[in-house]
Design a protein around this motif. Structure first.
Motif, PDB file in Angstrom:
ATOM      1  N   THR A 200      44.720  40.203  38.926  1.00  0.00           N
ATOM      2  CA  THR A 200      43.605  41.170  38.888  1.00  0.00           C
ATOM      3  C   THR A 200      42.550  40.742  39.980  1.00  0.00           C
ATOM      4  O   THR A 200      42.602  39.276  40.519  1.00  0.00           O
ATOM      5  N   ARG A 202      39.564  39.953  39.504  1.00  0.00           N
ATOM      6  CA  ARG A 202      38.772  39.041  38.697  1.00  0.00           C
ATOM      7  C   ARG A 202      38.806  37.727  38.898  1.00  0.00           C
ATOM      8  O   ARG A 202      40.491  37.390  38.945  1.00  0.00           O
ATOM      9  N   ALA A 208      35.889  38.479  33.489  1.00  0.00           N
ATOM     10  CA  ALA A 208      36.313  39.867  33.380  1.00  0.00           C
ATOM     11  C   ALA A 208      35.572  40.509  31.961  1.00  0.00           C
ATOM     12  O   ALA A 208      34.864  41.299  31.885  1.00  0.00           O
ATOM     13  N   ASP A 234      39.851  50.808  26.629  1.00  0.00           N
ATOM     14  CA  ASP A 234      40.049  51.755  27.742  1.00  0.00           C
ATOM     15  C   ASP A 234      38.627  52.322  28.459  1.00  0.00           C
ATOM     16  O   ASP A 234      38.795  52.630  29.423  1.00  0.00           O
ATOM     17  N   PRO A 237      36.511  49.460  32.572  1.00  0.00           N
ATOM     18  CA  PRO A 237      37.299  49.084  33.544  1.00  0.00           C
ATOM     19  C   PRO A 237      37.469  47.626  34.093  1.00  0.00           C
ATOM     20  O   PRO A 237      38.398  47.243  34.877  1.00  0.00           O
ATOM     21  N   GLU A 238      36.533  46.902  33.680  1.00  0.00           N
ATOM     22  CA  GLU A 238      36.420  45.487  34.019  1.00  0.00           C
ATOM     23  C   GLU A 238      37.537  44.773  33.525  1.00  0.00           C
ATOM     24  O   GLU A 238      37.942  43.805  33.838  1.00  0.00           O
ATOM     25  N   ASP A 240      40.913  44.402  33.498  1.00  0.00           N
ATOM     26  CA  ASP A 240      41.753  44.869  34.291  1.00  0.00           C
ATOM     27  C   ASP A 240      43.131  44.087  34.416  1.00  0.00           C
ATOM     28  O   ASP A 240      43.917  43.985  35.149  1.00  0.00           O
ATOM     29  N   SER A 241      43.337  43.396  33.131  1.00  0.00           N
ATOM     30  CA  SER A 241      44.427  42.396  33.241  1.00  0.00           C
ATOM     31  C   SER A 241      44.911  42.080  31.606  1.00  0.00           C
ATOM     32  O   SER A 241      43.933  42.510  30.722  1.00  0.00           O
ATOM     33  N   ARG A 245      42.162  41.539  28.429  1.00  0.00           N
ATOM     34  CA  ARG A 245      42.083  42.620  27.291  1.00  0.00           C
ATOM     35  C   ARG A 245      42.396  41.867  26.036  1.00  0.00           C
ATOM     36  O   ARG A 245      41.762  42.039  24.818  1.00  0.00           O
TER      37      ARG A 245
END
Length: 429
Positions: A200, A202, A208, A234, A237-238, A240-241, A245
């Motif tokens: 990603t 970040r 992130a 969801d 959007p930050e 992104d991995s 998450r």
């Protein structure tokens, strides 16, 4: 040292943009017109409640008015200057750049963050190529297979009168090793593809998560209502991995548990009654002190809630959670100022620490910190500790016993600090 004397000017600018008279605005937030006049001319510092009341009436985010948002940009620009020691920049004019050209300042800081992220990405990929056991094993297979094919082919070339039976054996060996080479190469390519797809922009999953939570000011309304954490993921959007998450899900689980133990409306009412004292709230709701810290930091912004920040770290001092209050910029990674009560608490686990601190922007906070064990206790190993520090902005900014603290040594201009661990980039000369 940066001069953060622009908050009053911003208040005046936004008041005039909305066509409000000074006396009308002062009356609406419950202060005198003469006091507001002093604030607008940057002759009086502004407390957290007054700032929040002004932001609510003017219909603007508090960070847009406060020096805290500006200080974060100043800190980023100072760090950007430090990263390129070959280019001399006017460090004493960074305040002017931020005030006069906020768009350019934001552009420079964004580019610096991207460069920093790319540098870390390159470093991370280099570590992977060097230490990744899967990649190392697959590379060994490829090289071993190539060596076997080359040895067999060399024998065939060097022995032209080799019998047909032996030639058939060698050709069979080459065929087998070639298929093995193809499989190993495909497997290595798949592993590299997996790494690239999971990469990603970040720098780290923690950064992130920080960025995602900053967009909500650490208040997650969906979880207050018993929402599904997976669905909430969801909306960011930050994140992104997979790693970011996963970290966010851990935070969501803690947030949901805190919300269940301390329901929002009941907690908000109790917080006002207790004057936002976390120790009293911990007793009221029968929760650990660090849980009361987190719940206070998650309260939605309003004119009746003081500006509250939160910092959590592990036993090594690295930040695990950060919510910056106005007037004190917090670093995005690594450790912060060694004079923070956060680190004092790590030396006395289980014993709360309370202290009035003053930032480089002369904003004062009541800082309360505690270290607590994390994970299950075991006789086989010593307990692991985390620490949390709650920062509550003080309305009265005149405490004479306030301890001077900074963001981190790298961007702190206080030359006589006994806790300095590295030279500051702000030293002139």
């Amino acid at each position: 040292m940066p001069k953060s004397a622009l908050t009053g000017s911003r208040i005046r600018e936004h008041r005039l943009m909305r066509g409000l008279k000074q006396a009308d605005l002062a009356r609406e937030i419950g202060i005198s017109a003469s006091y507001l006049n002093l604030i607008e001319h940057n002759r009086r510092r502004i407390g957290g409640k007054t700032l929040l009341a002004l932001s609510e009436v003017l219909g603007i985010d508090p960070s847009t008015l406060s020096q805290g948002a500006e200080r974060a940009v100043v800190t980023e620009l100072q760090d950007a200057a430090a990263s390129d020691s070959d280019t001399q920049v006017e460090l004493d004019q960074i305040d002017d750049l931020v005030a006069r050209f906020p768009g350019w300042a934001a552009k420079i800081t964004a580019q610096h963050r991207r460069l920093r992220a790319l540098e870390r990405t390159v470093g991370g990929l280099n570590d992977r190529l060097t230490h990744d056991p899967v990649l190392s094993e697959k590379m060994h297979e490829v090289l071993s297979t190539v060596s076997a094919i080359r040895s067999t082919a060399s024998i065939l070339v060097a022995t032209p009168d080799l019998g047909a039976e032996w030639q058939a054996r060698f050709y069979s060996n080459i065929d087998t090793e070639s298929r093995r080479l193809a499989d190993s190469s495909a497997s290595m390519a798949a592993h590299l593809d997996h790494l690239s797809r999971n990469h990603t922009s970040r720098a780290t999953p923690l950064e992130a998560m920080f960025a995602a939570l900053d967009t909500r000011a650490y208040h997650l309304a969906e979880l207050e209502e018993g929402g599904d954490p997976q669905v909430l993921l969801d909306t960011f959007p930050e994140l992104d991995s997979a790693e970011a998450r996963a970290l966010a899900l851990q935070h969501f689980a803690t947030y949901s548990a805190d919300a269940a133990a301390m329901p929002l409306e009941a907690f908000r009412e109790a917080a006002h009654s207790a004057q936002f004292d976390p120790s009293a709230l911990a007793v009221t709701f029968n929760v650990p002190l660090d849980a009361a810290f987190r719940r206070l930091a998650s309260l939605p912004r309003s004119a009746t809630v003081p500006d509250i920040g939160l910092v959590c770290c592990d036993a090594a001092g690295a930040l695990l959670l950060r919510k910056s209050p106005s007037g004190l910029a917090l670093p995005w990674f690594g450790a912060g100022c060694p004079l923070w009560p956060l680190y004092t608490a790590l030396g006395t686990p289980g014993f709360p620490v309370r202290q009035v601190i003053e930032s480089e922007d002369r904003a004062q906070f009541t800082a309360m910190a505690v270290a607590y064990p994390t994970g299950p206790l075991s006789f086989e190993r010593p307990p692991m500790y985390h620490a949390a520090m709650l920062l509550v902005a003080r309305d009265d900014q005149t405490a004479t016993d306030a301890s001077l603290v900074g963001t981190s040594c790298r961007v702190c201009a206080r030359s006589d600090c006994p806790a300095r661990r590295e030279p500051t980039v702000l030293t002139q000369g």
